[in-house]
Scaffold this motif. Structure first.
Motif, PDB file in Angstrom:
ATOM      1  N   ARG A  13      -2.516   6.942  -4.959  1.00 12.54           N
ATOM      2  CA  ARG A  13      -1.535   5.848  -4.367  1.00 12.54           C
ATOM      3  C   ARG A  13      -0.259   6.507  -4.101  1.00 12.54           C
ATOM      4  O   ARG A  13       0.501   7.049  -4.520  1.00 12.54           O
ATOM      5  N   SER A  14       0.342   6.188  -2.849  1.00 11.24           N
ATOM      6  CA  SER A  14       1.591   6.520  -2.457  1.00 11.24           C
ATOM      7  C   SER A  14       2.793   5.279  -3.173  1.00 11.24           C
ATOM      8  O   SER A  14       2.328   4.374  -3.577  1.00 11.24           O
ATOM      9  N   ALA A  15       3.889   5.581  -2.855  1.00 10.62           N
ATOM     10  CA  ALA A  15       5.038   4.850  -3.392  1.00 10.62           C
ATOM     11  C   ALA A  15       5.072   3.548  -2.523  1.00 10.62           C
ATOM     12  O   ALA A  15       5.375   2.391  -2.824  1.00 10.62           O
ATOM     13  N   ALA A  16       4.298   3.720  -1.195  1.00 13.54           N
ATOM     14  CA  ALA A  16       4.455   2.436  -0.249  1.00 13.54           C
ATOM     15  C   ALA A  16       3.450   1.602  -0.675  1.00 13.54           C
ATOM     16  O   ALA A  16       3.080   0.403   0.018  1.00 13.54           O
ATOM     17  N   GLY A  17       2.379   2.061  -1.247  1.00 16.12           N
ATOM     18  CA  GLY A  17       1.250   1.267  -1.601  1.00 16.12           C
ATOM     19  C   GLY A  17      -0.345   1.513  -1.096  1.00 16.12           C
ATOM     20  O   GLY A  17      -1.161   1.176  -1.410  1.00 16.12           O
ATOM     21  N   PHE A  18      -0.128   2.461  -0.188  1.00 11.78           N
ATOM     22  CA  PHE A  18      -1.423   2.849   0.290  1.00 11.78           C
ATOM     23  C   PHE A  18      -2.265   3.846  -0.609  1.00 11.78           C
ATOM     24  O   PHE A  18      -1.770   4.416  -1.203  1.00 11.78           O
ATOM     25  N   THR A  19      -3.591   3.584  -0.429  1.00 11.86           N
ATOM     26  CA  THR A  19      -4.437   4.244  -1.045  1.00 11.86           C
ATOM     27  C   THR A  19      -5.483   5.078  -0.587  1.00 11.86           C
ATOM     28  O   THR A  19      -6.279   4.699   0.421  1.00 11.86           O
ATOM     29  N   TYR A  20      -5.912   6.271  -0.997  1.00  6.56           N
ATOM     30  CA  TYR A  20      -6.717   7.199  -0.517  1.00  6.56           C
ATOM     31  C   TYR A  20      -7.887   7.179  -1.888  1.00  6.56           C
ATOM     32  O   TYR A  20      -7.308   7.381  -2.851  1.00  6.56           O
TER      33      TYR A  20
END
Length: 52
Positions: A13-20
């Motif tokens: 998860r990134s700080a912006a909230g996108f998830t791989y």
């Protein structure tokens, strides 16, 4: 060991909230995974950290 025991599914998860979603080898990478990948929300490459 069975297939699912050695390679587990993890979320990055990134700080912006996108998830791989990816897999990691538990024996080679026992610590939390940190990768630099493209974030389409931020529209640039950022660090993604493993969440449990």
């Amino acid at each position: 060991m069975a297939r699912n025991e050695l390679r587990q599914v993890v979320r990055l998860r990134s700080a912006a909230g996108f998830t791989y979603v990816t897999r990691k080898n538990r024996r080679n990478d026992p610590d939390r995974l940190v990768l630099r990948k493209y974030d389409p929300v931020a529209r640039r490459h950022v660090t993604f950290r493993e969440e449990r």
